[in-house]
Design an enzyme around this catalytic site. Structure first.
Site, PDB file in Angstrom:
ATOM      1  N   ASP A 197       9.146 -34.778  97.650  1.00 39.68           N
ATOM      2  CA  ASP A 197       8.270 -35.854  97.201  1.00 39.68           C
ATOM      3  C   ASP A 197       8.436 -35.858  95.838  1.00 39.68           C
ATOM      4  O   ASP A 197       7.723 -36.547  95.163  1.00 39.68           O
ATOM      5  CB  ASP A 197       6.747 -35.211  97.547  1.00 39.68           C
ATOM      6  CG  ASP A 197       6.574 -33.876  96.909  1.00 39.68           C
ATOM      7  OD1 ASP A 197       7.255 -33.196  96.401  1.00 39.68           O
ATOM      8  OD2 ASP A 197       5.567 -33.583  97.050  1.00 39.68           O
ATOM      9  N   GLY A 198       9.780 -35.314  95.220  1.00 39.17           N
ATOM     10  CA  GLY A 198       9.963 -35.512  93.799  1.00 39.17           C
ATOM     11  C   GLY A 198       9.558 -34.096  92.975  1.00 39.17           C
ATOM     12  O   GLY A 198       9.663 -34.020  91.787  1.00 39.17           O
TER      13      GLY A 198
ATOM     14  N   ASP B   7      22.007 -48.007  58.929  1.00 38.26           N
ATOM     15  CA  ASP B   7      20.460 -48.662  58.984  1.00 38.26           C
ATOM     16  C   ASP B   7      19.681 -47.718  57.703  1.00 38.26           C
ATOM     17  O   ASP B   7      20.238 -46.715  57.327  1.00 38.26           O
ATOM     18  CB  ASP B   7      19.522 -48.629  60.117  1.00 38.26           C
ATOM     19  CG  ASP B   7      19.379 -47.279  60.770  1.00 38.26           C
ATOM     20  OD1 ASP B   7      19.394 -46.098  60.038  1.00 38.26           O
ATOM     21  OD2 ASP B   7      19.701 -47.022  62.057  1.00 38.26           O
TER      22      ASP B   7
ATOM     23  N   LYS C 146      18.802 -52.970  58.619  1.00 39.74           N
ATOM     24  CA  LYS C 146      18.541 -53.092  59.915  1.00 39.74           C
ATOM     25  C   LYS C 146      17.053 -53.322  60.220  1.00 39.74           C
ATOM     26  O   LYS C 146      16.345 -52.142  59.895  1.00 39.74           O
ATOM     27  CB  LYS C 146      19.371 -51.991  60.969  1.00 39.74           C
ATOM     28  CG  LYS C 146      19.276 -52.505  62.314  1.00 39.74           C
ATOM     29  CD  LYS C 146      19.896 -51.657  63.489  1.00 39.74           C
ATOM     30  CE  LYS C 146      18.793 -50.477  63.718  1.00 39.74           C
ATOM     31  NZ  LYS C 146      19.222 -49.620  64.767  1.00 39.74           N
TER      32      LYS C 146
ATOM     33  N   ARG D 198      14.322 -53.929  63.708  1.00 39.70           N
ATOM     34  CA  ARG D 198      14.577 -54.133  65.346  1.00 39.70           C
ATOM     35  C   ARG D 198      12.890 -54.492  65.445  1.00 39.70           C
ATOM     36  O   ARG D 198      12.084 -53.753  64.881  1.00 39.70           O
ATOM     37  CB  ARG D 198      15.035 -52.979  65.915  1.00 39.70           C
ATOM     38  CG  ARG D 198      14.995 -53.129  67.468  1.00 39.70           C
ATOM     39  CD  ARG D 198      15.048 -51.921  68.328  1.00 39.70           C
ATOM     40  NE  ARG D 198      16.516 -51.385  67.950  1.00 39.70           N
ATOM     41  CZ  ARG D 198      17.518 -51.440  68.320  1.00 39.70           C
ATOM     42  NH1 ARG D 198      17.621 -52.885  69.335  1.00 39.70           N
ATOM     43  NH2 ARG D 198      18.594 -51.011  68.015  1.00 39.70           N
TER      44      ARG D 198
ATOM     45  N   GLY E 257      25.149 -50.556  69.917  1.00 38.79           N
ATOM     46  CA  GLY E 257      25.261 -51.731  69.047  1.00 38.79           C
ATOM     47  C   GLY E 257      25.135 -51.571  67.639  1.00 38.79           C
ATOM     48  O   GLY E 257      25.563 -52.352  66.825  1.00 38.79           O
TER      49      GLY E 257
END
Length: 326
Positions: free
Chosen positions: A34-35, A172, A201, A203, A233
């Protein structure tokens, strides 16, 4: 002392253990259908100084959330079973990028993660080249130790440069301090004058903008420095800008090579001569295998981690190792 490395971080843990001239201590990890999961040490930790290593970048089918939860539970288990002190050794610390509110109702996830470690009774958190050093220190109320990679990268920069002038470049504004510290370390080691530059930079909603470029890179060997490479990127954008302004060679260096979706563009671009990261996360090694033609070098950090653990365990001075002058 007890030293454990959780599943997914065994190779780095083994390298650190070799530097300490010890073996990793055995533990059990079980995943349920079940994780859910459970993990426990297979040796007594009562009265011991316990170190648990786990890097929290998602890879190999385990998300950052999975790894964080397993690390927290294992630290709590050691405390539950009588450990005198617990130290989380987290070379890559997840959620360090979201350290402040930049939009209305933003989370401050770095602080929430710190509170989780503290709730588990963790005495100390050790990490490597975190995204924002000041935010990391301010988030934690338990002891925080920040390891620095400048001494790892400096010799390699000297080898790659040759006779060219060198410029250390931040892709950046947020990384300017990191780049300045590397510049100063190189000048102290080589006695050479090292150039410096950075790029603007911004975003917003995953759209990157900003055109300001500061610094003279013409004819230089440019080293673009960041804490991590995710899709690549940001690095590629800075590399192309440096090439347009006459850079002779361009290298990307970062502690953590996450190399997520889209990183193939970075590996294939002729703008980048070489990419250098450490083995702080498994994804760097996987990228080396998945992109055999990529100009990618991986520096080992096992010795650095092992030396940090040795100094912490013996209550030695760690200031030089973490990059803080005495």
């Amino acid at each position: 002392m007890r030293f454990f490395a959780l599943k997914g971080s065994e190779k780095l843990g083994a390298a650190a253990a070799r530097a300490l001239a010890i073996e990793l201590d055995p533990h059990e990890e079980r995943d349920f259908e079940d994780g859910e999961h459970k993990a426990r040490p297979l040796v007594s930790v009562r009265g011991k100084d316990v170190y648990v290593l786990h890097s929290l970048a998602g890879s190999g089918g385990a998300s950052a959330n999975d790894r964080l939860c397993k690390l927290l539970f294992f630290l709590a288990t050691c405390r539950e079973n009588g450990a005198a002190q617990t130290t989380a050794v987290v070379p890559y610390l997840a959620y360090a990028r979201k350290d402040r509110q930049t939009k209305a109702r933003d989370p401050v996830t770095t602080r929430y993660v710190a509170q989780l470690f503290e709730a588990m009774g963790t005495d100390r958190v050790v990490t490597l080249d975190v995204h924002n050093f000041a935010a990391f220190q301010n988030a934690f109320r338990c002891e925080s130790v920040h390891l620095d990679t400048r001494k790892l990268f400096a010799p390699l920069i000297g080898k790659l440069t040759g006779d060219l002038p060198v410029t250390i470049f931040s892709p950046d504004g947020g990384g300017v301090k990191r780049a300045q510290l590397l510049k100063e370390a190189l000048e102290a080691e080589t006695g050479r004058e090292i150039g410096f530059g950075f790029m603007e930079k911004r975003r917003s909603r995953n759209v990157v903008s900003g055109e300001l470029f500061a610094g003279d890179v013409s004819g230089s060997a440019v080293f673009i420095v960041d804490d991590m490479i995710s899709t690549g990127g940001t690095m590629l954008r800075a590399a192309l800008a440096c090439r347009e302004r006459g850079a002779k060679t361009v290298y990307a260096i970062a502690a953590h090579g996450l190399f997520g979706k889209g990183a193939d563009a970075l590996f294939e671009s002729p703008a980048m001569d070489r990419i250098v990261v450490t083995d702080s996360v498994d994804s760097a090694v996987l990228a080396k295998t998945g992109y055999p033609k990529a100009r990618l070098d991986i520096l080992p950090i096992g010795r650095l981690i092992g030396e940090a653990i040795r100094l912490l365990h013996t209550q030695g001075s760690i200031s030089e190792l973490v990059g803080i002058e005495g």
